[in-house]
Design a protein around this motif. Structure first.
Motif, short mmCIF file in Angstrom:
data_model
loop_
_atom_site.label_atom_id
_atom_site.label_comp_id
_atom_site.label_asym_id
_atom_site.label_seq_id
_atom_site.Cartn_x
_atom_site.Cartn_y
_atom_site.Cartn_z
N GLN A 37 20.45 39.91 -8.52
CA GLN A 37 21.09 39.51 -9.77
C GLN A 37 22.41 40.26 -10.02
N TYR A 38 22.51 41.47 -9.49
CA TYR A 38 23.70 42.29 -9.76
C TYR A 38 24.80 42.05 -8.73
N SER A 39 24.40 41.80 -7.47
CA SER A 39 25.39 41.56 -6.42
C SER A 39 24.77 40.62 -5.37
N PRO A 40 24.84 39.29 -5.63
CA PRO A 40 24.23 38.34 -4.69
C PRO A 40 24.81 38.43 -3.27
N ASN A 41 26.11 38.73 -3.16
CA ASN A 41 26.72 38.87 -1.84
C ASN A 41 26.12 40.01 -1.04
N LEU A 42 25.79 41.09 -1.75
CA LEU A 42 25.16 42.24 -1.10
C LEU A 42 23.76 41.88 -0.61
N ALA A 43 23.05 41.07 -1.41
CA ALA A 43 21.71 40.61 -0.98
C ALA A 43 21.82 39.75 0.27
N MET A 44 22.84 38.89 0.32
CA MET A 44 23.03 38.05 1.51
C MET A 44 23.41 38.89 2.74
N LEU A 45 24.21 39.93 2.52
CA LEU A 45 24.55 40.85 3.61
C LEU A 45 23.28 41.52 4.15
N ASN A 46 22.43 41.96 3.22
CA ASN A 46 21.17 42.60 3.60
C ASN A 46 20.30 41.62 4.41
N LEU A 47 20.24 40.37 3.96
CA LEU A 47 19.45 39.36 4.67
C LEU A 47 19.98 39.13 6.09
N THR A 48 21.31 39.05 6.21
CA THR A 48 21.93 38.83 7.52
C THR A 48 21.61 39.98 8.48
N LEU A 49 21.79 41.21 8.00
CA LEU A 49 21.53 42.36 8.86
C LEU A 49 20.04 42.49 9.17
N TYR A 50 19.18 42.15 8.20
CA TYR A 50 17.73 42.18 8.46
C TYR A 50 17.37 41.19 9.57
N ILE A 51 17.95 39.99 9.52
CA ILE A 51 17.66 38.98 10.55
C ILE A 51 18.11 39.46 11.93
N ILE A 52 19.30 40.09 11.99
CA ILE A 52 19.80 40.60 13.28
C ILE A 52 18.87 41.66 13.84
N MET A 53 18.49 42.63 13.00
CA MET A 53 17.65 43.74 13.47
C MET A 53 16.24 43.28 13.83
N THR A 54 15.68 42.37 13.02
CA THR A 54 14.33 41.87 13.30
C THR A 54 14.31 41.03 14.57
N THR A 55 15.36 40.23 14.78
CA THR A 55 15.44 39.43 16.01
C THR A 55 15.45 40.34 17.23
N ALA A 56 16.25 41.41 17.17
CA ALA A 56 16.31 42.36 18.29
C ALA A 56 14.94 42.99 18.54
N THR A 57 14.23 43.34 17.47
CA THR A 57 12.92 43.99 17.61
C THR A 57 11.89 43.02 18.21
N PHE A 58 11.81 41.81 17.67
CA PHE A 58 10.85 40.82 18.18
C PHE A 58 11.12 40.50 19.65
N LEU A 59 12.40 40.31 20.01
CA LEU A 59 12.74 39.96 21.39
C LEU A 59 12.44 41.11 22.35
N THR A 60 12.60 42.35 21.87
CA THR A 60 12.23 43.50 22.72
C THR A 60 10.74 43.52 23.00
N PHE A 61 9.94 43.34 21.95
CA PHE A 61 8.48 43.33 22.14
C PHE A 61 8.05 42.17 23.02
N LYS A 62 8.75 41.03 22.90
CA LYS A 62 8.43 39.89 23.75
C LYS A 62 8.78 40.19 25.21
N ASN A 63 9.90 40.87 25.41
CA ASN A 63 10.34 41.18 26.77
C ASN A 63 9.39 42.14 27.48
N VAL A 64 8.84 43.09 26.73
CA VAL A 64 7.91 44.05 27.35
C VAL A 64 6.45 43.66 27.12
N THR A 65 6.24 42.46 26.53
CA THR A 65 4.90 41.91 26.26
C THR A 65 3.98 42.93 25.59
N SER A 66 4.43 43.46 24.49
CA SER A 66 3.63 44.42 23.72
C SER A 66 3.32 43.86 22.35
#
Length: 348
Positions: A195-224
């Motif tokens: 509510q105070y800074s919607p652009n900041l929330a969208m930035l947080n969402l974008t960076l969360y998606i990038i970091m989570t994608t990297a984490t999921f793909l790493t676990f998939k690559n090492v099958t853990s």
């Protein structure tokens, strides 16, 4: 799965989310949410395993409940005000109901109980889609109605999510459940600042998606999929393990990694809005999340497995998995912090 069916389901996922993005009418937005929900259900159940079927059933019932609440709230608002426009939600009862429905759709506390259970029953690829792509459409709606939302309700949902997301992941040994609680905690940060800074929330969402994608793909690559399976990764792929450790620390919000940026900016904005108590609770809750990220790092890099891999790497076959997406997302998850002034300038 038949490649034609798979292509249809993936395109339906994209079309459903895009339809919600482009909508200004509640019925069209609801239709987009339903298309993307119905498209992911066959992807979730394709393993034909009882656990996957159970997760799919839980997900379907939860999303159907949330969709029914959205339809009921938007119809109520139209009945009372004669307005179907998403940005004209003036009835407080309908607005509160639709906020809770969207919170249920993305898995905010205290209505988060379905998310860890559903994610645990899926394979890592479908879990990645559920944790990233499926959050976009509900967040687009939250973004549009955020100026009219009740600030107390949003802060309460956000604080509850950060605390529950940190606390819930402490005692977990399943990586998918840990990532589910990580998702809940990150969504809490986005809701508090929306509510105070919607652009900041969208930035947080974008960076969360990038970091989570990297984490999921790493676990998939090492099958853990379990915490104790991470102990074997160091002897197999030391470089990837090092990068994965730094990505996890980025998710936890440690400087000088990318994940520190949104937390720092959100705490700064909350302080500007005269909400020091909220900012303090959020910062303390982030330490809970950081604990289980450090636990995963410890398991990956500082633990010697009972059955170590003592051979050289020459006997192993080359991995058939593509690592381009993993490389790009890992690089972004580690190196974006110095570009903070540029990102802030682009946001304003």
């Amino acid at each position: 799965m038949n490649p034609y069916v798979f292509a249809i389901l993936l395109s339906s996922l994209g079309i459903g989310t895009t339809l919600t993005f482009a909508s200004s009418h509640w019925l069209l937005a609801w239709m987009g949410l339903e298309i993307s929900t119905l498209a992911i259900i066959p992807l979730m159940a394709q393993q034909h395993h009882p656990r996957a079927v159970e997760a799919t059933t839980k997900y379907f019932l939860t999303q159907a409940t949330a969709a029914a609440m959205i339809l009921f709230a938007s119809t109520t608002n139209a009945w009372l005000t004669g307005e179907w426009n998403i940005q004209e939600m003036s009835n407080p009862t309908a607005l509160t109901l639709i906020t809770m429905a969207l919170a249920l759709k993305i898995g905010l506390a205290p209505i988060h109980y379905w998310l860890p259970e559903v994610l645990q029953g899926l394979d890592l690829t479908t879990g990645l889609i559920l944790s990233t792509w499926q959050k976009l459409a509900p967040f687009a709606l939250i973004y549009q109605i955020s100026p009219m939302m009740n600030p107390t309700l949003m802060i309460t949902l956000g604080l509850a999510s950060t605390i529950v997301g940190g606390w819930g992941g402490l005692n977990q040994t399943q990586l998918r459940k840990i990532l589910a609680y990580s998702s809940i905690a990150h969504l809490g940060w986005m809701m508090v600042i929306m509510q105070y800074s919607p652009n900041l929330a969208m930035l947080n969402l974008t960076l969360y998606i990038i970091m989570t994608t990297a984490t999921f793909l790493t676990f998939k690559n090492v099958t853990s999929t379990k915490l104790n399976a991470l102990a074997l990764t160091w002897s197999k792929t030391p470089m990837m393990t090092t990068m994965a450790m730094m990505t996890l620390l980025s998710l936890g919000g440690l400087p000088p990694l990318t994940g520190f940026m949104p937390k720092w900016l959100i705490l700064q904005e909350l302080t500007k809005q005269n909400l020091p108590l909220t900012a303090s609770i959020m910062a303390m809750a982030a330490l809970l999340s950081l604990f289980f990220y450090l636990r995963m790092c410890y398991a990956m890099t500082l633990t010697i497995s009972p059955n170590t891999n003592n051979n050289t790497s020459t006997w192993r076959q080359k991995s058939s998995q593509t690592t381009m997406t993993l490389s790009i997302t890992t690089l972004l998850a580690l190196t974006l912090l110095p570009t903070t002034p540029t990102i802030m300038a682009l946001m304003t």
